[in-house]
Motif scaffolding. Structure first.
Motif, PDB file in Angstrom:
ATOM      1  N   VAL A   1       0.858  -1.186   0.000  1.00 35.06           N
ATOM      2  CA  VAL A   1       0.000   0.000   0.000  1.00 35.06           C
ATOM      3  C   VAL A   1       0.896   1.237   0.000  1.00 35.06           C
ATOM      4  O   VAL A   1       1.847   1.340   0.781  1.00 35.06           O
ATOM      5  N   VAL A   2       0.576   2.153  -0.838  1.00 34.18           N
ATOM      6  CA  VAL A   2       1.376   3.368  -0.924  1.00 34.18           C
ATOM      7  C   VAL A   2       0.789   4.427   0.018  1.00 34.18           C
ATOM      8  O   VAL A   2      -0.337   4.896  -0.172  1.00 34.18           O
ATOM      9  N   LEU A   3       1.547   4.776   1.080  1.00 36.85           N
ATOM     10  CA  LEU A   3       1.135   5.818   2.021  1.00 36.85           C
ATOM     11  C   LEU A   3       1.829   7.118   1.626  1.00 36.85           C
ATOM     12  O   LEU A   3       3.058   7.206   1.639  1.00 36.85           O
ATOM     13  N   THR A   4       1.017   8.107   1.278  1.00 39.52           N
ATOM     14  CA  THR A   4       1.600   9.347   0.753  1.00 39.52           C
ATOM     15  C   THR A   4       1.508  10.522   1.729  1.00 39.52           C
ATOM     16  O   THR A   4       2.294  11.461   1.624  1.00 39.52           O
ATOM     17  N   ARG A   5       0.553  10.453   2.673  1.00 43.04           N
ATOM     18  CA  ARG A   5       0.398  11.639   3.531  1.00 43.04           C
ATOM     19  C   ARG A   5      -0.336  11.272   4.825  1.00 43.04           C
ATOM     20  O   ARG A   5      -1.080  10.295   4.888  1.00 43.04           O
ATOM     21  N   ILE A   6      -0.057  12.094   5.851  1.00 42.30           N
ATOM     22  CA  ILE A   6      -0.831  12.101   7.089  1.00 42.30           C
ATOM     23  C   ILE A   6      -1.575  13.426   7.132  1.00 42.30           C
ATOM     24  O   ILE A   6      -0.969  14.501   7.020  1.00 42.30           O
ATOM     25  N   ASN A   7      -2.883  13.369   7.326  1.00 41.84           N
ATOM     26  CA  ASN A   7      -3.713  14.570   7.297  1.00 41.84           C
ATOM     27  C   ASN A   7      -3.927  15.087   8.715  1.00 41.84           C
ATOM     28  O   ASN A   7      -4.374  14.352   9.600  1.00 41.84           O
ATOM     29  N   GLY A   8      -3.609  16.352   8.910  1.00 43.55           N
ATOM     30  CA  GLY A   8      -3.781  16.985  10.217  1.00 43.55           C
ATOM     31  C   GLY A   8      -2.846  18.171  10.334  1.00 43.55           C
ATOM     32  O   GLY A   8      -1.926  18.351   9.527  1.00 43.55           O
ATOM     33  N   PRO A   9      -3.037  19.007  11.354  1.00 40.06           N
ATOM     34  CA  PRO A   9      -2.232  20.228  11.501  1.00 40.06           C
ATOM     35  C   PRO A   9      -0.799  19.927  11.939  1.00 40.06           C
ATOM     36  O   PRO A   9      -0.518  18.885  12.535  1.00 40.06           O
ATOM     37  N   ASN A  10       0.086  20.876  11.633  1.00 35.32           N
ATOM     38  CA  ASN A  10       1.479  20.756  12.073  1.00 35.32           C
ATOM     39  C   ASN A  10       1.668  21.212  13.524  1.00 35.32           C
ATOM     40  O   ASN A  10       2.651  20.821  14.168  1.00 35.32           O
ATOM     41  N   THR A  11       0.758  22.041  14.010  1.00 36.81           N
ATOM     42  CA  THR A  11       0.871  22.597  15.362  1.00 36.81           C
ATOM     43  C   THR A  11      -0.476  22.481  16.071  1.00 36.81           C
ATOM     44  O   THR A  11      -1.514  22.787  15.475  1.00 36.81           O
ATOM     45  N   LEU A  12      -0.438  22.055  17.312  1.00 35.71           N
ATOM     46  CA  LEU A  12      -1.641  21.986  18.131  1.00 35.71           C
ATOM     47  C   LEU A  12      -1.385  22.674  19.466  1.00 35.71           C
ATOM     48  O   LEU A  12      -0.232  22.795  19.899  1.00 35.71           O
ATOM     49  N   CYS A  13      -2.452  23.078  20.110  1.00 31.37           N
ATOM     50  CA  CYS A  13      -2.364  23.662  21.439  1.00 31.37           C
ATOM     51  C   CYS A  13      -2.529  22.569  22.499  1.00 31.37           C
ATOM     52  O   CYS A  13      -3.193  21.562  22.270  1.00 31.37           O
ATOM     53  N   GLU A  14      -1.903  22.794  23.629  1.00 26.19           N
ATOM     54  CA  GLU A  14      -2.140  21.899  24.764  1.00 26.19           C
ATOM     55  C   GLU A  14      -3.639  21.694  24.980  1.00 26.19           C
ATOM     56  O   GLU A  14      -4.427  22.622  24.815  1.00 26.19           O
ATOM     57  N   ARG A  15      -4.002  20.460  25.347  1.00 26.91           N
ATOM     58  CA  ARG A  15      -5.378  20.066  25.659  1.00 26.91           C
ATOM     59  C   ARG A  15      -6.267  19.981  24.433  1.00 26.91           C
ATOM     60  O   ARG A  15      -7.458  19.641  24.539  1.00 26.91           O
TER      61      ARG A  15
ATOM     62  N   PHE B   1      -6.464  12.567  13.416  1.00 26.80           N
ATOM     63  CA  PHE B   1      -5.565  12.496  12.271  1.00 26.80           C
ATOM     64  C   PHE B   1      -6.004  11.339  11.364  1.00 26.80           C
ATOM     65  O   PHE B   1      -6.515  10.325  11.846  1.00 26.80           O
ATOM     66  N   THR B   2      -5.766  11.533  10.045  1.00 28.29           N
ATOM     67  CA  THR B   2      -6.092  10.485   9.073  1.00 28.29           C
ATOM     68  C   THR B   2      -4.907  10.314   8.120  1.00 28.29           C
ATOM     69  O   THR B   2      -4.006  11.157   8.062  1.00 28.29           O
ATOM     70  N   ALA B   3      -4.937   9.202   7.380  1.00 27.92           N
ATOM     71  CA  ALA B   3      -3.944   8.950   6.327  1.00 27.92           C
ATOM     72  C   ALA B   3      -4.678   8.722   5.011  1.00 27.92           C
ATOM     73  O   ALA B   3      -5.905   8.605   4.984  1.00 27.92           O
ATOM     74  N   ASN B   4      -3.917   8.652   3.916  1.00 31.57           N
ATOM     75  CA  ASN B   4      -4.564   8.485   2.620  1.00 31.57           C
ATOM     76  C   ASN B   4      -5.098   7.065   2.410  1.00 31.57           C
ATOM     77  O   ASN B   4      -5.862   6.805   1.484  1.00 31.57           O
ATOM     78  N   GLN B   5      -4.704   6.132   3.296  1.00 29.72           N
ATOM     79  CA  GLN B   5      -5.225   4.768   3.242  1.00 29.72           C
ATOM     80  C   GLN B   5      -5.718   4.368   4.629  1.00 29.72           C
ATOM     81  O   GLN B   5      -5.102   4.721   5.638  1.00 29.72           O
ATOM     82  N   SER B   6      -6.810   3.664   4.692  1.00 32.58           N
ATOM     83  CA  SER B   6      -7.360   3.219   5.978  1.00 32.58           C
ATOM     84  C   SER B   6      -6.901   1.788   6.265  1.00 32.58           C
ATOM     85  O   SER B   6      -6.256   1.137   5.446  1.00 32.58           O
TER      86      SER B   6
ATOM     87  N   TYR C   1       2.094   6.054  11.254  1.00 32.65           N
ATOM     88  CA  TYR C   1       0.957   5.274  10.788  1.00 32.65           C
ATOM     89  C   TYR C   1       1.493   4.151   9.910  1.00 32.65           C
ATOM     90  O   TYR C   1       2.335   4.374   9.035  1.00 32.65           O
ATOM     91  N   GLN C   2       1.025   2.925  10.190  1.00 32.16           N
ATOM     92  CA  GLN C   2       1.525   1.799   9.406  1.00 32.16           C
ATOM     93  C   GLN C   2       0.410   0.806   9.106  1.00 32.16           C
ATOM     94  O   GLN C   2      -0.519   0.622   9.875  1.00 32.16           O
ATOM     95  N   ILE C   3       0.559   0.215   7.887  1.00 30.74           N
ATOM     96  CA  ILE C   3      -0.333  -0.868   7.442  1.00 30.74           C
ATOM     97  C   ILE C   3       0.547  -2.084   7.222  1.00 30.74           C
ATOM     98  O   ILE C   3       1.556  -2.018   6.510  1.00 30.74           O
ATOM     99  N   SER C   4       0.209  -3.206   7.843  1.00 29.08           N
ATOM    100  CA  SER C   4       1.097  -4.384   7.805  1.00 29.08           C
ATOM    101  C   SER C   4       0.708  -5.420   6.778  1.00 29.08           C
ATOM    102  O   SER C   4       1.466  -6.372   6.527  1.00 29.08           O
ATOM    103  N   THR C   5      -0.465  -5.326   6.170  1.00 27.52           N
ATOM    104  CA  THR C   5      -0.869  -6.320   5.159  1.00 27.52           C
ATOM    105  C   THR C   5      -1.259  -5.604   3.873  1.00 27.52           C
ATOM    106  O   THR C   5      -1.849  -4.528   3.920  1.00 27.52           O
TER     107      THR C   5
END
Length: 361
Positions: A41-55, A60-65, A98-102
């Motif tokens: 499976v080709v994983l190309t990106r992780i979707n979500g912000p680069n910076t978050l605030c405490e609490r 987060f999502t990836a291009n493959q489930s 994020y990893q997919i093993s099969t």
């Protein structure tokens, strides 16, 4: 073993059937083998912000489930392995994986930053002072953040209703619950703080002395007006929460009633009518004379002093120097002596009072 050749050449990019041909002269037959090549499976990106605030909590999502998540430091951020729901816990950098093993292992990682929240605290135990007669507010208090408007923005509410003020502090004349939202201009992270402004006032009180000439005389303060919480002071002594003062002896007293929340002190002057329990006429300057102090002129007669057999020895005027322990110039023996007087009690009634005191040598 059997020797021979395989054909075609090995190809690790596609599923291929290979044929084995034995060398001549061996007792062996041709064989085939199919090797299946699974494409990862080709994983190309992780979707979500680069910076978050405490609490902050975000998914987060990836291009493959179908894979699972992990965090490099669970003290900084945790992430649910299945859903990708991240909880930011403390400032710092953390790597999300994020990893997919099969059918084949595929892995992608990304580092994000957790930013700390603004540190804001509002002063507590704030009180507005009221006029104890009209109930009108007669003071102001400042609710301040101690943060610079060059670095933060400020949004205020009173009892949940927005206020127009956007400065880093408020001058308050209305009681209630004040809340401020402070936002960092660089990170965009926000914090909340709240405080309650209450009311108090100067006391109105009645100060009374216990029964005249009582062996265990007390001074009692009865607060009859005011909305505060009060503490009590006798003659600039120790502060106490009790409104009762004990071990009161003859003499003037100043009673102060002080509001615990800074709305002022009111003072009352009283006099405890009592008498000295002994006389020590030895010339040392202490208790050499016996008399009764009466600045309020409650005593309505001279004081008659008798010996233990009822013989009149002398008469003493209130507020005078007093009796020196002699009769016709002769020192009297150390024993108890009796006295009689008439006085006006605290209710305005004329009373007779008799008691005794000790002469000590």
């Amino acid at each position: 073993g059997i020797t021979g050749t395989w054909s075609p050449a090995l190809n690790n990019t596609a599923t291929t059937t290979y044929t084995f041909t034995p060398a001549v002269g061996q007792c062996a037959a041709t064989a085939t083998l199919t090797i299946r090549v699974n494409s990862p499976v080709v994983l190309t990106r992780i979707n979500g912000p680069n910076t978050l605030c405490e609490r902050e909590v975000i998914e987060f999502t990836a291009n493959q489930s179908g894979g699972f998540w992990s965090s490099s430091d669970s003290n900084i951020a945790t992430i649910d392995a299945a859903s990708g729901l991240l909880r930011a816990l403390s400032p710092g950098f953390v790597t999300l994986t994020y990893q997919i093993s099969t059918p084949c292992l595929s892995v992608i990682s990304r580092t994000i930053e957790i930013v700390d929240l603004p540190e804001v605290q509002l002063p507590q135990d704030l009180y507005l002072c009221l006029d104890n007669v009209t109930g009108q507010v007669i003071s102001v208090v400042e609710v301040k953040t101690d943060l610079s408007p060059a670095d933060y923005t400020f949004s205020w509410t009173l009892n949940g209703d927005p206020l127009t003020e956007t400065s880093n502090s408020l001058l308050v004349q209305v009681p209630g619950i004040y809340q401020v939202t402070v936002t960092n201009l660089v990170t965009g992270c926000s914090s909340l703080a709240r405080t309650e402004v209450k009311t108090s006032s100067l006391a109105v009180a009645i100060v009374s002395v216990g029964d005249d000439f009582d062996d265990r005389q007390q001074i009692v303060v009865q607060v009859t007006g005011g909305s505060g919480s009060y503490e009590y002071i006798l003659n600039d002594g120790f502060v106490q929460d009790s409104n009762v003062f004990t071990n009161i002896y003859q003499g003037p007293y100043n009673v102060s009633v002080r509001d615990k929340f800074g709305c002022g002190t009111v003072s009352y002057s009283v006099f405890a009518l009592n008498y000295p329990r002994f006389i020590t006429p030895n010339g040392d300057g202490y208790n050499d004379y016996w008399s009764i102090e009466d600045p309020l002129n409650q005593i309505a007669s001279d004081i008659l002093i008798f010996d233990r057999y009822g013989k009149l020895l002398t008469t003493v005027a209130p507020n005078s120097v007093g009796w020196d322990g002699t009769f016709q110039g002769k020192p009297q023996v150390a024993t108890d002596y009796w006295f009689t007087l008439f006085y006006i009690d605290q209710s305005g009634n004329k009373q007779e009072f008799k008691a005794h005191f000790a002469l000590k040598r």
